[in-house]
Write a protein that holds these residues in place. Structure first.
Motif, short mmCIF file in Angstrom:
data_model
loop_
_atom_site.label_atom_id
_atom_site.label_comp_id
_atom_site.label_asym_id
_atom_site.label_seq_id
_atom_site.Cartn_x
_atom_site.Cartn_y
_atom_site.Cartn_z
N LYS A 25 0.72 -1.37 0.19
CA LYS A 25 -0.04 -0.01 -0.08
C LYS A 25 0.94 1.21 -0.20
N PRO A 26 0.57 2.35 -0.82
CA PRO A 26 1.18 3.43 -0.66
C PRO A 26 1.11 3.97 0.46
N LEU A 27 2.24 4.61 1.27
CA LEU A 27 2.22 5.03 2.40
C LEU A 27 1.19 6.22 2.72
N PRO A 28 1.07 7.29 1.88
CA PRO A 28 0.03 8.17 2.08
C PRO A 28 -1.59 7.63 2.46
N TYR A 29 -1.72 6.50 1.80
CA TYR A 29 -2.92 5.58 2.34
C TYR A 29 -2.98 5.32 3.66
N LEU A 30 -1.64 4.92 4.14
CA LEU A 30 -1.70 4.31 5.62
C LEU A 30 -1.71 5.45 6.64
N THR A 31 -1.12 6.75 6.29
CA THR A 31 -0.92 7.88 7.26
C THR A 31 -2.06 8.77 7.05
N GLY A 32 -2.89 8.74 5.93
CA GLY A 32 -3.86 9.54 5.78
C GLY A 32 -3.60 11.00 5.20
N ARG A 33 -2.49 11.12 4.88
CA ARG A 33 -1.96 12.44 4.30
C ARG A 33 -1.07 12.51 3.29
N ALA A 34 -0.88 13.72 2.55
CA ALA A 34 -0.19 13.65 1.58
C ALA A 34 0.23 14.99 1.33
N TRP A 35 1.40 15.45 0.63
CA TRP A 35 1.68 16.65 0.27
C TRP A 35 1.75 17.04 -1.19
N PHE A 36 1.15 18.29 -1.49
CA PHE A 36 0.94 18.69 -2.99
C PHE A 36 1.39 20.35 -3.27
N ALA A 37 2.35 20.86 -3.63
CA ALA A 37 2.45 22.21 -3.89
C ALA A 37 2.85 22.79 -2.49
N GLY A 38 3.45 21.96 -1.56
CA GLY A 38 3.78 22.57 -0.31
C GLY A 38 2.59 22.70 0.79
N LEU A 39 1.37 21.91 0.21
CA LEU A 39 0.15 21.82 0.99
C LEU A 39 0.00 20.67 1.64
N GLU A 40 -0.62 20.30 2.93
CA GLU A 40 -0.98 19.02 3.43
C GLU A 40 -2.54 18.68 2.89
N PHE A 41 -2.73 17.54 2.47
CA PHE A 41 -4.00 17.24 2.18
C PHE A 41 -4.44 15.74 2.83
N LYS A 42 -5.93 15.39 2.78
CA LYS A 42 -6.30 14.18 3.27
C LYS A 42 -6.11 13.43 2.21
N CYS A 43 -5.77 12.16 2.43
CA CYS A 43 -5.50 11.27 1.28
C CYS A 43 -5.99 9.79 1.57
N ASP A 44 -6.63 9.23 0.78
CA ASP A 44 -7.19 7.69 1.01
C ASP A 44 -7.48 7.15 -0.28
N GLU A 45 -7.89 5.80 -0.14
CA GLU A 45 -8.12 4.96 -1.48
C GLU A 45 -8.97 5.47 -2.30
N ARG A 46 -9.79 6.52 -1.99
CA ARG A 46 -11.02 7.19 -2.81
C ARG A 46 -10.21 7.91 -4.09
#
Length: 324
Positions: free
Chosen positions: A99-120
């Motif tokens: 599983k990609p790590l952001p799906y496990l932690t529930g967060r990811a970064w884009f353009a210096g900003l943090e976003f909620k992230c999951d399998e959707r």
């Protein structure tokens, strides 16, 4: 949680990757074990980190609830049992299930900003972050753009980043997938952008009526059949509808280019990401002069098209389709 009391498979996992069932004395010792496990597992890095060390830091600091920019001083911090159990659980899912790590932690970064992230939705990643950061120059001229469409928005990171980087910009997030849009809505609420960012469920631009935009940013499904079949397992944990787009990866791209002219303002610009499939489109439209962006921060395969160029591209695609 990963336990070892009665589950032989968990015991085997810990043994295989030289992970301690007891809590390491501090974060530094835990980080060393985490790094060595990821190195040994030879997982693929393509979802926010590019090495076992970076991923180990991301995983462990997230489990500990510490900022990702924490300094070396945190290495001496004592480690709670629940933090280590969380780390082991995430490691097992990362290594065994890929599983990609952001799906496990529930967060990811884009353009210096943090976003909620999951399998959707796909894990956020796109060189379009650099386009946003440079305010669409030199392709957009005049005053700042006032309206932007994030087409095939997934979790909404591209359009939300655009709204965060430019005050008063009106943004529409459009996607066909209701689950992805639910995640996008959560991210809009995270940044309190409800007054400037609108969410529309749409099969590409079908539900947008006659609305026009100064900028269209689009990271559509573009992976061709050969690449899709050979992708690392981590990518197959993501929604398949967000990746594949026919034998040559251009099925959706052709539809976008045929319809985009109707939705760009006269001075508008479309930025369309195609990844490795850019070569197929460049060959198909070899008689036209297409503009492909170069990126200082990495990335490739982004086509930039001004509104007045779309008619000839659409006509050529129609001709090519009729000939085939």
């Amino acid at each position: 949680m990963v336990t070892t009391s009665s589950n032989g498979s968990n015991e085997a996992f810990l043994a295989d990757y030289e992970l301690s069932a007891t809590t390491p004395e501090n974060l530094g010792a835990a980080l060393d074990q985490t790094y060595r496990a990821l190195e040994k597992a030879e997982v693929f890095f393509g979802h926010g980190s590019d090495s076992a060390w970076d991923e180990a830091v991301f995983l462990l600091l997230s489990a500990a609830g510490l900022p990702l920019d924490s300094g070396d001083a945190v290495l001496d911090h004592a480690l709670d049992k629940d933090v280590w159990e969380c780390t082991l659980a995430w490691l097992q899912a990362r290594i065994v299930e890929r599983k990609p790590l952001p799906y496990l932690t529930g967060r990811a970064w884009f353009a210096g900003l943090e976003f909620k992230c999951d399998e959707r939705a796909l894990v956020p990643r796109s060189p379009l972050a650099e386009v946003i950061g440079t305010q669409y120059t030199p392709w957009w001229s005049g005053d700042s753009p006032s309206s932007l469409l994030d087409l095939c928005c997934g979790g909404g990171c591209i359009g939300i980043a655009a709204a965060m980087y430019q005050e008063e910009l009106k943004v529409v997030l459009a996607d066909i997938d209701a689950d992805a849009l639910a995640l996008a809505r959560e991210n809009v609420e995270l940044y309190e952008l409800q007054e400037r960012v609108t969410i529309v469920q749409s099969d590409l631009m079908a539900a947008l009526g006659n609305e026009k935009f100064d900028i269209i940013l689009c990271n559509p499904p573009y992976v061709d059949a050969a690449d899709l079949a050979s992708m690392p397992q981590e990518y197959h944990a993501e929604p398949p509808q967000g990746l594949g787009s026919g034998d040559d990866g251009l099925d959706i791209t052709r539809r976008i280019l045929a319809a985009a002219g109707k939705h760009l303002s006269p001075q508008g610009v479309l930025f369309l990401e195609l990844g490795n499939s850019w070569e197929a489109l460049d060959a198909e439209l070899a008689d036209l002069s297409l503009s492909w962006l170069e990126f200082a921060e990495g990335g490739h395969g982004v086509l930039v098209v001004r509104a007045d160029e779309l008619a000839s591209i659409s006509a050529r695609l129609s001709s090519s389709s009729a000939e085939s």
